[in-house]
Scaffold this active site. Structure first.
Site, PDB file in Angstrom:
ATOM      1  N   SER A 123       0.856  -1.190   0.000  1.00  0.00           N
ATOM      2  CA  SER A 123       0.000   0.000   0.000  1.00  0.00           C
ATOM      3  C   SER A 123       0.893   1.241   0.000  1.00  0.00           C
ATOM      4  CB  SER A 123      -0.867  -0.011   1.265  1.00  0.00           C
ATOM      5  OG  SER A 123      -1.381   1.278   1.545  1.00  0.00           O
TER       6      SER A 123
ATOM      7  N   TYR B  98      -2.672  -0.409  10.267  1.00  0.00           N
ATOM      8  CA  TYR B  98      -2.627  -0.752   8.836  1.00  0.00           C
ATOM      9  C   TYR B  98      -1.224  -0.497   8.273  1.00  0.00           C
ATOM     10  CZ  TYR B  98      -4.121  -0.933   3.946  1.00  0.00           C
ATOM     11  OH  TYR B  98      -4.259  -1.259   2.618  1.00  0.00           O
TER      12      TYR B  98
HETATM   13  P1  NAD Z   1     -12.121  -5.812  -0.085  1.00  0.00           P
HETATM   14  O1  NAD Z   1     -12.531  -5.630   1.337  1.00  0.00           O
HETATM   15  O2  NAD Z   1     -13.008  -5.276  -1.156  1.00  0.00           O
HETATM   16  O3  NAD Z   1     -11.837  -7.333  -0.350  1.00  0.00           O
HETATM   17  C1  NAD Z   1     -11.023  -8.082   0.509  1.00  0.00           C
HETATM   18  C2  NAD Z   1     -11.327  -9.555   0.329  1.00  0.00           C
HETATM   19  O4  NAD Z   1     -10.481 -10.280   1.224  1.00  0.00           O
HETATM   20  C3  NAD Z   1     -12.790  -9.916   0.692  1.00  0.00           C
HETATM   21  O5  NAD Z   1     -13.310 -10.816  -0.258  1.00  0.00           O
HETATM   22  C4  NAD Z   1     -12.657 -10.568   2.062  1.00  0.00           C
HETATM   23  O6  NAD Z   1     -13.661 -11.523   2.322  1.00  0.00           O
HETATM   24  C5  NAD Z   1     -11.276 -11.206   1.948  1.00  0.00           C
HETATM   25  N1  NAD Z   1     -10.662 -11.431   3.251  1.00  0.00           N
HETATM   26  C6  NAD Z   1     -10.504 -10.541   4.269  1.00  0.00           C
HETATM   27  N2  NAD Z   1      -9.927 -11.138   5.317  1.00  0.00           N
HETATM   28  C7  NAD Z   1      -9.724 -12.438   4.964  1.00  0.00           C
HETATM   29  C8  NAD Z   1      -9.167 -13.564   5.628  1.00  0.00           C
HETATM   30  N3  NAD Z   1      -8.746 -13.488   6.905  1.00  0.00           N
HETATM   31  N4  NAD Z   1      -9.094 -14.725   4.970  1.00  0.00           N
HETATM   32  C9  NAD Z   1      -9.535 -14.828   3.698  1.00  0.00           C
HETATM   33  N5  NAD Z   1     -10.083 -13.803   3.014  1.00  0.00           N
HETATM   34  C10 NAD Z   1     -10.181 -12.628   3.658  1.00  0.00           C
HETATM   35  O7  NAD Z   1     -10.643  -5.162  -0.181  1.00  0.00           O
HETATM   36  P2  NAD Z   1      -9.834  -4.455  -1.409  1.00  0.00           P
HETATM   37  O8  NAD Z   1     -10.027  -2.979  -1.326  1.00  0.00           O
HETATM   38  O9  NAD Z   1     -10.110  -5.134  -2.686  1.00  0.00           O
HETATM   39  O10 NAD Z   1      -8.345  -4.686  -0.906  1.00  0.00           O
HETATM   40  C11 NAD Z   1      -7.606  -5.808  -1.308  1.00  0.00           C
HETATM   41  C12 NAD Z   1      -6.154  -5.625  -0.870  1.00  0.00           C
HETATM   42  O11 NAD Z   1      -5.635  -4.410  -1.420  1.00  0.00           O
HETATM   43  C13 NAD Z   1      -5.960  -5.510   0.644  1.00  0.00           C
HETATM   44  O12 NAD Z   1      -4.787  -6.203   1.022  1.00  0.00           O
HETATM   45  C14 NAD Z   1      -5.780  -4.026   0.861  1.00  0.00           C
HETATM   46  O13 NAD Z   1      -5.013  -3.726   2.004  1.00  0.00           O
HETATM   47  C15 NAD Z   1      -5.044  -3.640  -0.409  1.00  0.00           C
HETATM   48  N6  NAD Z   1      -5.177  -2.222  -0.736  1.00  0.00           N
HETATM   49  C16 NAD Z   1      -6.415  -1.689  -0.967  1.00  0.00           C
HETATM   50  C17 NAD Z   1      -6.513  -0.338  -1.257  1.00  0.00           C
HETATM   51  C18 NAD Z   1      -7.838   0.300  -1.528  1.00  0.00           C
HETATM   52  O14 NAD Z   1      -7.893   1.544  -1.575  1.00  0.00           O
HETATM   53  N7  NAD Z   1      -8.894  -0.444  -1.746  1.00  0.00           N
HETATM   54  C19 NAD Z   1      -5.357   0.456  -1.315  1.00  0.00           C
HETATM   55  C20 NAD Z   1      -4.120  -0.135  -1.072  1.00  0.00           C
HETATM   56  C21 NAD Z   1      -4.040  -1.489  -0.789  1.00  0.00           C
END
Ligand code: NAD
Length: 259
Positions: free
Chosen positions: A142, A155
């Site tokens: 991130s 985070y």
């Molecule tokens: P999201 O919440 O839309 O999806 C996350 C998915 O992970 C969900 O399907 C959830 O059920 C699954 N999940 C969560 N905990 C879990 C566990 N313990 N075991 C198995 N599955 C699990 O999230 P997103 O926004 O698509 O983010 C995905 C990744 O990208 C994350 O690692 C997040 O930190 C990273 N990220 C997101 C952003 C953003 O702005 N959305 C920015 C930087 C990094």
């Protein structure tokens, strides 16, 4: 031959039921990979699988909590039994808002268990297969891995570890033909962002959405497809010279803010 083809490749994508992980799963399937989705929300993972099957490609969903080593080992071993893993995308992750004073021990533990130990568990379980002929590991870091973001203490701790874990694994397994990289997205519009705005800024959702959009110098959040396309490149054979690297994909957040 089409560029960025994943034909005959087997990929594991964690958290493929939602947001970025779903876009990665669909994009990999479009490139003819066999996609194995590990998610603790099995219904949404199954929905992604159904969309992939409608496209005429193969995918399978597994109920799996990445923070539970026994669970991860069992699921990955069941995949390895009949497949050689070529690609592991450690995408599952959770967010938390708060500074060091407001973060409770249980919050820090939760973020550690999913965002750090989850990545460790999935890499550890997949290594026997990845080492057998090589492969690619791609981790979701991130912007918080590199710069201070207000009220993201737990985070940031967790995503800093994802970055350094990437370097460590890339170094240790380079001679096994394993490439390991991470990407560092800025804000991407997913249920993850909607969820934390809803939970942390009730009644101010529109204002917070606009504020978060403007923190990217480019003036908006990223799309899940933009993230998936970078992941596709990094996991394809075309990126064969790239390992031990972190790729910002943040609308200028890290380098262009402040002037
Ligand atoms: P999201 O919440 O839309 O999806 C996350 C998915 O992970 C969900 O399907 C959830 O059920 C699954 N999940 C969560 N905990 C879990 C566990 N313990 N075991 C198995 N599955 C699990 O999230 P997103 O926004 O698509 O983010 C995905 C990744 O990208 C994350 O690692 C997040 O930190 C990273 N990220 C997101 C952003 C953003 O702005 N959305 C920015 C930087 C990094």
């Amino acid at each position: 031959m089409t560029k960025f083809s994943l034909k005959d490749k087997v990929a594991i994508v964690t958290g493929g039921g939602s947001g970025i992980g779903k876009a990665i799963s669909l994009t990999f399937a479009e490139q003819c990979a066999h996609v194995h989705i590990l998610d603790f929300d099995i219904e949404s993972a199954q929905e992604t699988v159904s969309e992939i099957e409608l496209m005429g490609h193969y995918a399978k969903a597994y109920l799996c909590d990445v923070s539970d080593q026994k669970n991860v080992m069992e699921v990955v071993e069941s995949i390895i039994k009949n497949n050689k893993i070529d690609i592991l995308v450690n995408n599952a992750g959770i967010a938390h808002v708060g500074n060091i004073e407001s973060v409770e021990e249980k919050d820090l533990d939760r973020l550690y268990n999913v965002n750090i130990k989850g990545v460790y568990n999935c890499i550890k379980a997949s290594l026997p297969s990845l080492k057998n002929g090589g492969g690619v590991i791609l981790n979701l870091a991130s912007i918080a891995s590199k710069v201070g973001i207000r009220d993201r203490f737990a985070y940031s701790v967790s995503k800093g570890a994802v970055l350094t874990m990437t370097y460590s694994v890339a170094k240790d397994y380079i001679n096994h033909g394993i490439r390991c990289n991470c990407i560092a997205p800025g804000r991407v519009h997913t249920p993850f962002v909607d969820g934390f705005i809803r939970d942390n800024y009730p009644g101010k959702e529109k204002e917070m959405f606009d504020n978060l959009s403007k923190t990217q110098p480019i003036g908006r959040m990223g799309t899940t497809q933009e993230i998936a396309d970078l992941v596709l490149y990094l996991c394809s054979d075309e990126a064969g010279f790239i390992t031990g690297s972190n790729f910002p994909i943040d609308g200028g957040f890290v380098t262009l803010n402040g002037n």
